[in-house]
Scaffold this motif. Structure first.
Motif, PDB file in Angstrom:
ATOM      1  N   GLU A 746      38.286  80.634  54.598  1.00 22.47           N
ATOM      2  CA  GLU A 746      38.066  79.351  54.899  1.00 22.47           C
ATOM      3  C   GLU A 746      39.192  78.481  54.612  1.00 22.47           C
ATOM      4  OE1 GLU A 746      34.753  77.684  52.739  1.00 22.47           O
ATOM      5  OE2 GLU A 746      35.336  75.547  53.558  1.00 22.47           O
ATOM      6  N   GLU A 749      41.712  79.117  57.191  1.00 14.79           N
ATOM      7  CA  GLU A 749      41.644  78.433  58.527  1.00 14.79           C
ATOM      8  C   GLU A 749      41.757  77.055  58.699  1.00 14.79           C
ATOM      9  OE1 GLU A 749      37.252  79.004  59.733  1.00 14.79           O
ATOM     10  OE2 GLU A 749      37.402  78.465  61.513  1.00 14.79           O
ATOM     11  N   THR A 750      41.508  76.266  57.524  1.00 11.69           N
ATOM     12  CA  THR A 750      42.049  74.799  57.325  1.00 11.69           C
ATOM     13  C   THR A 750      43.509  74.945  57.565  1.00 11.69           C
ATOM     14  OG1 THR A 750      40.329  74.834  55.811  1.00 11.69           O
ATOM     15  CG2 THR A 750      41.705  72.944  55.834  1.00 11.69           C
ATOM     16  N   SER A 752      45.353  76.759  59.435  1.00  8.93           N
ATOM     17  CA  SER A 752      45.586  77.007  60.910  1.00  8.93           C
ATOM     18  C   SER A 752      45.341  75.793  61.750  1.00  8.93           C
ATOM     19  CB  SER A 752      44.514  78.448  61.500  1.00  8.93           C
ATOM     20  OG  SER A 752      44.478  79.252  60.443  1.00  8.93           O
ATOM     21  N   GLU A 753      44.137  75.120  61.419  1.00 10.92           N
ATOM     22  CA  GLU A 753      43.935  73.960  62.223  1.00 10.92           C
ATOM     23  C   GLU A 753      44.853  72.972  61.833  1.00 10.92           C
ATOM     24  OE1 GLU A 753      39.841  73.135  60.470  1.00 10.92           O
ATOM     25  OE2 GLU A 753      39.209  74.917  61.965  1.00 10.92           O
ATOM     26  N   LEU A 794      43.028  87.864  59.464  1.00 10.38           N
ATOM     27  CA  LEU A 794      42.359  86.708  59.540  1.00 10.38           C
ATOM     28  C   LEU A 794      43.219  85.556  60.339  1.00 10.38           C
ATOM     29  CD1 LEU A 794      41.560  86.189  55.623  1.00 10.38           C
ATOM     30  CD2 LEU A 794      39.946  86.429  57.658  1.00 10.38           C
ATOM     31  N   LYS A 797      42.760  86.049  64.028  1.00 10.41           N
ATOM     32  CA  LYS A 797      41.323  85.626  64.307  1.00 10.41           C
ATOM     33  C   LYS A 797      41.579  84.175  64.517  1.00 10.41           C
ATOM     34  CE  LYS A 797      37.335  85.200  61.955  1.00 10.41           C
ATOM     35  NZ  LYS A 797      36.599  85.545  60.579  1.00 10.41           N
ATOM     36  N   PHE A 798      42.151  83.279  63.669  1.00  8.17           N
ATOM     37  CA  PHE A 798      42.030  82.074  63.818  1.00  8.17           C
ATOM     38  C   PHE A 798      42.981  81.390  64.798  1.00  8.17           C
ATOM     39  CE2 PHE A 798      41.180  82.086  59.142  1.00  8.17           C
ATOM     40  CZ  PHE A 798      39.782  82.376  59.420  1.00  8.17           C
ATOM     41  N   HIS A 810      52.709  76.929  65.606  1.00  7.54           N
ATOM     42  CA  HIS A 810      51.561  78.215  65.447  1.00  7.54           C
ATOM     43  C   HIS A 810      52.951  79.434  65.644  1.00  7.54           C
ATOM     44  CE1 HIS A 810      48.749  75.260  67.096  1.00  7.54           C
ATOM     45  NE2 HIS A 810      48.032  76.267  66.444  1.00  7.54           N
TER      46      HIS A 810
END
Lengths: 961, 158
Positions: A746, A749-750, A752-753, A794, A797-798, A810
């Motif tokens: 999680e 993911e944060t 990555s965002e 992971l 995936k993100f 990125h």
């Protein structure tokens, strides 16, 4: 008398398919003495004498099976005599029956009550009636088993057979081809040869084995028994040296086969020679030595040769010398033969043969005490007269002579016999020469080599010369080199008292003001911590300058020295002494607390490192006691030094020490500190501790709740665009990812965002870098297998879906993740990773920022794939080659230019036809980096361009040959 | 080759690898092409007769290489192991080809025999200086094979 069949035995054998059961019944009857074996044979009579061969064969098979199933001690001597006679008679029958006869005999001869006369009879009949080498493999193996069993157990009887027995065995064995049988024979025959005198047949026996030498055998790939060539060769060589009577032939064979060009054959011959020399009589070795030496000379002293062959040939010489290790006269004869003609080459250092000759000298010195003495007295003086008498020797040549001498001393040192030869005046001369170098140092290299030589002979330097050594070491102590430190150590091990008095005295028990001087002195002293007699004095001076000296620079030096020593592998004992006897942890805590937080930051940091290194070596209960006692006293939000102490306590704490009681407070305070502090070092320490703490925290509801709370706090801060919050997220996720925590995904993911975030994208990129980097001071107690793969999966995936609209951030974040991902994982996902990599190495001429780091990371990964000759990369060569050529002129970073050239060079390993289209372009474009302003780039460009020039040329050359 | 002309040549030690300096790692400092760099380019060329490099046989020495970076000139003298060595032309050609490929095109390259070390020194120097002849020899596929071998085997031995 009742047999388990109603009709005649012939019909039973013909038609019955339940023979096995019947056999078992008879076995049972026989074991309970309800029946007699002679009766069984009589009952089988009609079958055994039937006119049809098939039936006779079945009858024999039945009988042999029966005998194999019987207990070994069941039958008495008379019955066995009867059966043996019967079986011997059967050998004369049709040839298809003999395999069953042999099978039966294997069982019979192992019976307990076998008459003493039977073995001779059996063997005689086998030799006379069954030509062994015309049988199939399994039957041959059975015959060999019979021979082996009988010869091991009936020596007296078989010895009486005399030459007939030997001859029979030779006939049976000769020409065997199956590797399994050969392994059996090679193992058994040496025993046989030693037990039975070979008489006039010794040469024949030798011929039986010599025809296999050298072994040429390729095991079939799916052979279950896995017999290798080396196993066969090793066993064969034992056979060839089995009897003293083989000596003459064996030497001749080994020397004859030495002439081959095949490496394995040569090695086999040399190994056989070693074995022969070790096993045969000294007289025969001496007789053959002239010949042996001629061959060895050819192998050893004729220019560049194969390394293995060279080593084995040296081993032969060594074996010969060892043979005569207590025979002074003959040893000298041999050594004279070796050195009379070769010693001349030692006079010419430039000669091709100097090095191999020196190797030979050293090998000889290493062989035995006598040969060592010979080398000391006769050979070395010749090589070393240069050193003592030749005034024109250059420094470099002197270094070489000394280096040779040092190697020699290492051998002698290992032998502990110098005392025997030390009276020799010439060792004194060498010492004199060494002292000259020390007293009038002329070149750094020479001093270096001299120190190395001294180190190898520390225990034999004379008293007065030792004083000179000490004086020189003392003078140089403040600017000593690695070699000099090793030299002091070598002397300190032998003469600790003298070294302390003469070298160290003035450096101990005093405080230093000059940090540079202290640095060198302490570095040298730290070497002596190994010597138990000096350890206390050294620790004393270190501790004096750390705790009772207010000079921050000197304190720092001491801490750095301790750090280095405690980071080494075998510091355990030292760390215990520092902890138990010098109470260093407590003292360091006081030191940190009393330090001025503004000026003494480096000292505090280093001190906390030393503390953590000492704590690391303690047993768990002591670690726990320390934590329980001091951790509750820490007030992280009020005092900066407390953070350093905490870091020292927890830095390398064992994962098994429980932390539950303090976890929540600690984590909360550290997070606050890290979120709001402006001091970078403080933040780094706090972050690393957080990373380590979250890594070790158990995965249960309580701790996950704490994590959730902290996470919410940080998210609030993120909303306020706090860069530090993103950094903390990076650290916490690093700790969680490493142990495979379920909540790690999680956070990742944060992050990555956040790469898309208008203001925090740069910090998010840094967070990815934190995740990918390894920090030597960071302790992650729990590491899950394959956690790097997990991070990669992971992140992919993100980030995968956004590849089209990838921003610079990125790409860089992805490059960091790819960098730590194992090659295999990347390879499996190359279809997805490839486009990202290619995008990473493209340069946009409009873009003002260079992104050198990202390009370099990606180039390294691409280079790994090129190295593997990866097919995916091959399919994309067209644009890749273009990009690489552009990068080879990439202005902002030389590392990128070098890496691009390396990639281009490695591309030439791909098949020629795929590369031809690019050849002229690449050669042309590479002229530009040839004139690069950096030499390293030019070097890489030259290698790459040469590789492209030679593309296909070597293949053409080979095919035309 | 049926027989070696020089059977037991003296072999000399190789020079150490060039040590890396801090300046070389610094992006902003210009490293000019110097004698050592040119020597490093050619010292590993193999002798056509022996499995040894030209440096080990002292055919090439750093002191016999001169470089003028600004004017773009490289001058190399090489010393055949014996005065009547028939391989001298081939060695000279190998050195020349290697330099042509490895130096930027702005350099003018001259390769000559060390004065007084070969019986037909002038003739060979003339051959090596003659651009037409060098170009022609580069077209000769058999000759190029031999030259390429001299230049390339070194790569494997590294």
């Amino acid at each position: 008398m009742k047999f388990p069949w109603s009709t005649s035995i012939v019909d039973v054998l013909k038609n019955d398919n339940k023979l096995d059961e019947k056999l078992q019944e008879i076995v049972k009857a026989l074991t309970h003495h309800k029946e007699d074996i002679t009766q069984v044979v009589e009952e089988l009579g009609p079958a055994l004498t039937h006119k049809d061969v098939e039936i006779r064969l079945k009858g024999m098979e039945f009988l042999s099976d029966l005998l194999r199933s019987l207990p070994k001690d069941l039958l008495d001597e008379k019955a066995l005599g009867f059966i043996v006679a019967f079986y011997c008679d059967r050998m004369k029958d049709h040839h298809s029956i003999s395999p069953q006869v042999i099978i039966g005999l294997v069982a019979i001869i192992k019976m307990k009550n076998l008459p003493r006369s039977s073995p001779v009879l059996v063997l005689q009949q086998i030799f006379a009636n069954i030509p062994c080498q015309t049988q199939v493999r399994g039957d041959r193996a059975n015959i060999f088993t019979i021979i082996q069993y009988l010869s091991d157990n009936y020596q007296v009887e078989l010895q009486a057979m005399g030459a007939d027995f030997i001859y029979g065995v030779i006939q049976a064995v000769e020409g065997e081809r199956d590797p399994r049988n050969l392994v059996f024979l090679f193992e058994f025959m040496p025993r046989f040869i030693n037990t039975y005198p070979l008489r006039h047949l010794s040469e024949e026996m030798f011929e039986v084995f010599s025809c296999y030498f050298p072994i040429d055998f390729f095991p079939s790939p799916n052979d279950p028994q896995a017999i290798t060539r080396d196993i066969l060769a090793e066993k064969l060589s034992v056979c060839l040296c089995a009897s003293k009577e083989f000596a003459e032939n064996c030497f001749a064979l080994a020397l004859e086969k030495l002439e081959t060009d095949v490496k394995v054959a040569k090695l086999d011959s040399l190994n056989l020679l070693i074995k022969a020399v070790t096993n045969f009589e000294p007289t025969s070795v001496l007789e053959k030595f002239d010949e042996i030496w001629q061959f060895m000379k050819l192998e050893l002293l004729s220019g560049a040769k194969d390394k293995d062959v060279n080593e084995t040939a040296l081993a032969v010489i060594s074996a010969v010398l060892k043979k005569f290790k207590s025979d002074q006269a003959n040893s000298e004869i041999i050594l004279n033969k070796i050195f009379t003609n070769t010693i001349g080459t030692l006079l010419n250092r430039d000669s091709n043969l100097y090095k191999p000759t020196m190797e030979l000298v050293l090998k000889c010195a290493n062989a035995t005490d006598i040969s060592c003495g010979y080398v000391i007295n006769k050979v070395l003086p010749i090589t070393l007269t240069d050193l003592t008498s030749n005034e024109e020797l250059t420094v470099k040549e002197k270094c070489e002579v000394l280096e040779d001498f040092r190697q020699f001393m290492m051998i002698v040192g290992g032998k502990k016999l110098l005392a025997h030869y030390i009276g020799d005046n010439y060792i004194l001369q060498i010492q004199k020469e060494l002292m000259k170098v020390l007293m009038t140092p002329s070149s750094e290299d020479l001093t270096k080599v001299t120190c190395l030589v001294l180190q190898s002979m520390a225990d034999i330097i004379s008293d007065e010369n030792r004083q000179i050594v000490y004086k020189s070491l003392k003078e140089n102590l403040t600017r000593s080199t690695e070699e000099q430190r090793q030299c002091i150590l070598a002397f300190a091990k032998v003469f600790p008292k003298e070294v302390r008095e003469n070298v160290l005295e003035s450096f101990l028990s005093r405080t230093y003001e000059d940090a540079n001087k202290a640095k060198n002195v302490f570095a040298t002293l730290s070497f002596l911590l190994e010597v138990s007699e000096l350890r206390d004095s050294v620790i004393e001076v270190l501790s004096l300058n750390l705790f009772n000296n207010k000079n921050l620079q000197v304190q720092l030096v001491v801490l750095e020295v301790l750090n280095k020593v405690l980071s080494s592998e075998n510091c355990h004992q030292l760390a215990r002494i520092l902890f138990d006897e010098w109470r260093i942890v407590i003292k360091l805590m006081d030191l940190i607390k009393n330090e001025n937080p503004d000026e003494g930051q480096d000292v505090m940091y280093q001190a906390s490192l030393v503390m953590s290194l000492v704590v690391r070596t303690l047993p768990n209960d002591q670690q726990m006691a320390l934590v329980e006692k001091y951790l509750p006293l820490m007030k992280l939000n009020e005092s900066i030094p407390d953070l350093y102490v905490t870091s020292g306590l927890l830095g390398f704490l064992d994962a098994a020490v429980p932390m539950e009681a303090h976890f929540e407070t600690l984590v909360n305070e550290l997070t606050k500190l890290s979120l709001h502090s402006n001091d970078e070092v403080v933040r780094k320490l706090a972050n690393q501790l957080l990373c380590s703490l979250f890594n070790r925290a158990p995965i249960d509801d309580k701790h996950r709740k704490i994590l959730r709370k902290i996470y919410d706090v940080i998210k609030e801060e993120v909303k306020k665009h706090n860069h530090q919050a993103v950094e903390i997220l990076g650290w916490i996720s690093k700790g969680l990812l490493a142990r495979g925590h379920p909540d790690a995904a999680e956070i990742l993911e944060t992050l990555s965002e956040l790469l898309d975030h208008p203001k925090l994208s740069k910090s998010a990129e840094l967070a990815f870098e934190i995740i990918s980097l390894e920090f030597p001071q960071l302790h992650l107690p729990l590491l899950k297998h394959f956690f790097k793969q997990r991070i990669f999966v992971l992140a992919l995936k993100f980030l995968e879906n956004k590849i089209e609209k990838y921003s610079e951030h990125h790409l860089t974040a992805m490059a960091h993740i790819l960098q730590i991902t194992p090659h295999q994982a990347l390879k499996m996902n190359l279809e997805k990773v490839g486009p990202i990599l290619f995008k990473c190495v493209q340069i946009d001429p409009e873009d003002p920022k260079p992104h050198s780091k990202r390009i370099l990371l990606s180039l390294k990964i691409i280079n790994n794939f090129i190295h593997d000759k990866n097919q995916y990369i091959l399919n994309h060569l067209q644009h890749l080659v273009n990009d690489l050529l552009k990068l080879s002129q990439f202005k902002p970073s030389m590392d990128v230019r070098i890496m691009a050239c390396k990639c281009l060079e490695n591309i030439t390993k791909y098949p020629l036809f795929t590369l031809v289209p690019y050849k002229s372009d690449v050669i042309h474009e590479l002229t530009i980096p040839l004139d690069d302003h950096k030499r390293l780039v030019r070097n890489a460009a030259v290698s790459a361009r040469m590789a492209w020039f030679l593309l296909g040329e070597n293949d053409a050359a080979q095919s035309s040959k | 080759m049926a027989e070696l002309e020089n059977i037991n040549p003296s072999v000399y030690k190789k020079t150490e690898e060039r040590p890396l300096t801090e300046n070389e790692l610094n992006e902003d400092v210009v490293d000019p092409i110097d004698e050592r760099e040119v020597f490093d380019l050619i010292r590993d060329i193999n002798d056509p007769e022996h499995p040894l490099t030209l440096e080990e046989l002292h055919v090439l020495e750093q002191s016999r290489v001169t470089v003028n970076n600004e004017r773009g000139e490289v001058f190399v003298n090489f010393t055949p192991t014996i005065p009547h060595c028939s391989m001298a032309t081939l060695i000279g050609l190998s050195i020349r080809v290697k330099l042509l490929r490895a130096l930027p095109p702005r350099f003018k390259i001259s390769v000559e025999i060390t004065p007084g070390t070969h019986s037909s020194e002038n003739a060979i120097n003339k051959q090596l200086k003659d651009k037409e002849r060098v170009a022609a020899s580069l077209e000769n596929s058999h000759l190029m094979q031999v030259v390429n071998e001299c230049i390339s085997i070194t790569k494997q031995s590294q």
